[in-house]
Scaffold this motif. Sequence first.
Motif, PDB file in Angstrom:
ATOM      1  N   TYR A  82       0.874  -1.195  -0.096  1.00 27.91           N
ATOM      2  CA  TYR A  82      -0.101  -0.100   0.167  1.00 27.91           C
ATOM      3  C   TYR A  82       0.838   1.309   0.030  1.00 27.91           C
ATOM      4  O   TYR A  82       1.735   1.338   0.754  1.00 27.91           O
ATOM      5  CB  TYR A  82      -0.968   0.013   1.233  1.00 27.91           C
ATOM      6  CG  TYR A  82      -1.817  -1.286   1.311  1.00 27.91           C
ATOM      7  CD1 TYR A  82      -2.819  -1.457   0.625  1.00 27.91           C
ATOM      8  CD2 TYR A  82      -1.203  -2.284   1.997  1.00 27.91           C
ATOM      9  CE1 TYR A  82      -3.669  -2.574   0.729  1.00 27.91           C
ATOM     10  CE2 TYR A  82      -2.025  -3.347   1.960  1.00 27.91           C
ATOM     11  CZ  TYR A  82      -3.352  -3.673   1.442  1.00 27.91           C
ATOM     12  OH  TYR A  82      -3.939  -4.877   1.387  1.00 27.91           O
ATOM     13  N   VAL A  83       0.414   2.350  -0.725  1.00 23.37           N
ATOM     14  CA  VAL A  83       1.208   3.481  -0.986  1.00 23.37           C
ATOM     15  C   VAL A  83       1.110   4.241   0.385  1.00 23.37           C
ATOM     16  O   VAL A  83       0.195   4.618   0.817  1.00 23.37           O
ATOM     17  CB  VAL A  83       0.674   4.122  -2.172  1.00 23.37           C
ATOM     18  CG1 VAL A  83       1.636   5.449  -2.570  1.00 23.37           C
ATOM     19  CG2 VAL A  83       0.834   3.126  -3.472  1.00 23.37           C
ATOM     20  N   LEU A  84       2.245   4.809   0.703  1.00 23.65           N
ATOM     21  CA  LEU A  84       2.259   5.584   1.894  1.00 23.65           C
ATOM     22  C   LEU A  84       2.245   7.258   1.596  1.00 23.65           C
ATOM     23  O   LEU A  84       1.967   8.084   2.549  1.00 23.65           O
ATOM     24  CB  LEU A  84       3.650   5.710   2.727  1.00 23.65           C
ATOM     25  CG  LEU A  84       3.720   4.188   3.551  1.00 23.65           C
ATOM     26  CD1 LEU A  84       5.196   4.040   3.915  1.00 23.65           C
ATOM     27  CD2 LEU A  84       2.902   4.224   4.503  1.00 23.65           C
ATOM     28  N   GLU A  85       2.241   7.565   0.469  1.00 24.58           N
ATOM     29  CA  GLU A  85       1.910   9.001   0.268  1.00 24.58           C
ATOM     30  C   GLU A  85       1.968   9.377  -1.519  1.00 24.58           C
ATOM     31  O   GLU A  85       1.922   8.314  -2.222  1.00 24.58           O
ATOM     32  CB  GLU A  85       3.087   9.993   0.510  1.00 24.58           C
ATOM     33  CG  GLU A  85       4.470   9.789  -0.167  1.00 24.58           C
ATOM     34  CD  GLU A  85       5.621  10.570   0.606  1.00 24.58           C
ATOM     35  OE1 GLU A  85       6.123  11.117  -0.398  1.00 24.58           O
ATOM     36  OE2 GLU A  85       6.039  10.481   1.493  1.00 24.58           O
ATOM     37  N   ASP A 108      -3.275   3.644  -1.995  1.00 28.78           N
ATOM     38  CA  ASP A 108      -3.495   2.714  -3.124  1.00 28.78           C
ATOM     39  C   ASP A 108      -2.911   1.627  -3.028  1.00 28.78           C
ATOM     40  O   ASP A 108      -1.939   1.294  -2.468  1.00 28.78           O
ATOM     41  CB  ASP A 108      -2.950   3.378  -4.385  1.00 28.78           C
ATOM     42  CG  ASP A 108      -3.872   4.528  -4.822  1.00 28.78           C
ATOM     43  OD1 ASP A 108      -5.062   4.645  -4.539  1.00 28.78           O
ATOM     44  OD2 ASP A 108      -3.469   5.507  -5.833  1.00 28.78           O
ATOM     45  N   GLU A 109      -3.521   0.509  -3.410  1.00 21.69           N
ATOM     46  CA  GLU A 109      -3.033  -1.013  -3.395  1.00 21.69           C
ATOM     47  C   GLU A 109      -2.403  -1.192  -4.830  1.00 21.69           C
ATOM     48  O   GLU A 109      -2.828  -0.881  -5.661  1.00 21.69           O
ATOM     49  CB  GLU A 109      -4.232  -1.848  -3.342  1.00 21.69           C
ATOM     50  CG  GLU A 109      -3.754  -3.546  -3.017  1.00 21.69           C
ATOM     51  CD  GLU A 109      -4.872  -4.225  -2.853  1.00 21.69           C
ATOM     52  OE1 GLU A 109      -5.325  -5.117  -3.674  1.00 21.69           O
ATOM     53  OE2 GLU A 109      -5.591  -4.335  -1.945  1.00 21.69           O
ATOM     54  N   VAL A 110      -1.051  -1.915  -4.552  1.00 21.00           N
ATOM     55  CA  VAL A 110      -0.473  -2.103  -5.838  1.00 21.00           C
ATOM     56  C   VAL A 110       0.115  -3.689  -5.509  1.00 21.00           C
ATOM     57  O   VAL A 110       0.060  -3.911  -4.456  1.00 21.00           O
ATOM     58  CB  VAL A 110       0.758  -1.103  -6.051  1.00 21.00           C
ATOM     59  CG1 VAL A 110       0.345   0.046  -6.183  1.00 21.00           C
ATOM     60  CG2 VAL A 110       1.777  -1.236  -4.975  1.00 21.00           C
ATOM     61  N   THR A 111       0.708  -4.255  -6.598  1.00 19.92           N
ATOM     62  CA  THR A 111       1.192  -5.528  -6.642  1.00 19.92           C
ATOM     63  C   THR A 111       2.586  -5.430  -6.964  1.00 19.92           C
ATOM     64  O   THR A 111       3.245  -4.909  -7.722  1.00 19.92           O
ATOM     65  CB  THR A 111       0.456  -6.534  -7.650  1.00 19.92           C
ATOM     66  OG1 THR A 111      -0.890  -6.452  -7.286  1.00 19.92           O
ATOM     67  CG2 THR A 111       0.985  -7.925  -7.339  1.00 19.92           C
ATOM     68  N   VAL A 112       3.596  -6.281  -5.971  1.00 17.16           N
ATOM     69  CA  VAL A 112       4.931  -6.050  -6.137  1.00 17.16           C
ATOM     70  C   VAL A 112       5.256  -7.277  -6.804  1.00 17.16           C
ATOM     71  O   VAL A 112       5.021  -8.438  -6.525  1.00 17.16           O
ATOM     72  CB  VAL A 112       5.668  -5.905  -4.859  1.00 17.16           C
ATOM     73  CG1 VAL A 112       7.147  -6.227  -5.056  1.00 17.16           C
ATOM     74  CG2 VAL A 112       5.307  -4.725  -4.200  1.00 17.16           C
ATOM     75  N   VAL A 113       6.082  -7.117  -8.022  1.00 17.93           N
ATOM     76  CA  VAL A 113       6.539  -8.217  -8.955  1.00 17.93           C
ATOM     77  C   VAL A 113       7.932  -8.350  -8.987  1.00 17.93           C
ATOM     78  O   VAL A 113       8.433  -9.341  -9.775  1.00 17.93           O
ATOM     79  CB  VAL A 113       5.885  -8.251 -10.060  1.00 17.93           C
ATOM     80  CG1 VAL A 113       4.302  -8.453 -10.196  1.00 17.93           C
ATOM     81  CG2 VAL A 113       6.210  -6.869 -11.072  1.00 17.93           C
ATOM     82  N   GLY A 114       8.623  -7.352  -8.476  1.00 17.51           N
ATOM     83  CA  GLY A 114      10.151  -7.286  -8.729  1.00 17.51           C
ATOM     84  C   GLY A 114      10.705  -6.345  -7.728  1.00 17.51           C
ATOM     85  O   GLY A 114      10.091  -5.529  -7.221  1.00 17.51           O
TER      86      GLY A 114
END
Length: 417
Positions: A82-85, A108-114
């Motif tokens: 999740y994005v902090l700022e 915002d939710e994101v997916t870490v792939v690398g």
Amino acid sequence: MKKESEMKDETKNEHNDEERVEEEGFLTKRRTLLIVVVCLAIILIFGWRIISSGVLGNGGLDYTPVSDSSSDEEEFASYKMYVLEDCLVTDTIDPDEADYKISLTYDDEVTVVGVEDDYYLIIAGDGRKAYIKQELLTAQKPKEVDPDQTHWEHKSKGLSIEIDKYTENDGASSEDIIVYWVANVKMKNPNQMFQTVLAGGDYESSTETKERCSEMAESVDAIFAVNGDACGFRGNGSEYEDPILIRNGVLYHEDDRDIGKMLAIYKSGTMKLFRPGELGSGEHMVSEGVTDTFWFDTALVENGEVISSLISSESNFDRAPYTAIGQVDNNHYVFICVDGRGSNDSIGVTYTGMARLMQKYGCETAYELDGGGSTTMYFDGMVLNEPSDGRQRSISDAICIIPKEDNSTESSANSDN
């Protein structure tokens, strides 16, 4: 002369040799062609990976998939963060080389792939990949606050926290509403459970680095926190720098200015208002058991009474969001956060209004902390109030309450000067 039969055999053998040579040549050509095809396939596969990884001229998404360097290929198959700022992220580490930019906002939710150096490679909500600095993501999603909830509790060994949300009319008009949170915190041993946190870990760092109240609380496993007095915004020799700054028993700054009453907190939990010099030097104060000092130029309550100078100058104060700390006795603190500037439809309070609230909830001593967009009350993974900026502001310091085993033999009934 050779017999005719012998001559025929020789002719036949020569013909067989020619066929064998032709066959071996054909097989050699097939092997060569097969080797060439395999080599081309390898070159195409690895060449594409090299090009797409951006190693050649950083022309594309430059990353090393985590699964390529991990023994567990599924480890980061779907890793949500999740994005902090608010920030802009790009498809390359170097923004000048980017083909596109993606705007992300807090939570915002994101997916870490690398991962690549200090960056994560993420998939944003629109499906595009981009780079983001690792420090801008967190694995823990802030808990949602039920807007209808008005009471929260925590009880553990030696610690009790009860928080209530109030909505009251505070003016002549029916629209003059204030929304505020009152936290009653009772600690058997304040010296163990009361801790101040500076952004970046120390005072010098807090003048350059800012963090959200929730981040600082989570960094020390606090169950409860509020914003501090903004000491890091007034550092580096500013005329508004705290005249004396002690945090967690460490003296960070001291000068000879007397610019109003300050607040001192002792190991025993005692809160005391003082003017610089009244309690001796900073070193003497530390030796006498002072663990923390705060300065925001506004003492609110002393000996159970609202400071008289606040009442006489009440008309000069603007309404705003505010945070305050107060004490009922050595083991009982009160923290109040008031929303304002329209957040939660609250108009906020004046300094005098905050003083009256602290008095209303039993405080013998109370002091103003930072306010405005910095006003934050954190509890158990949630930000209870609605900061007037629309999201948490990054601040320099926070006051945290941390559940801990009470291993101290020090009596909580001890009092200081």
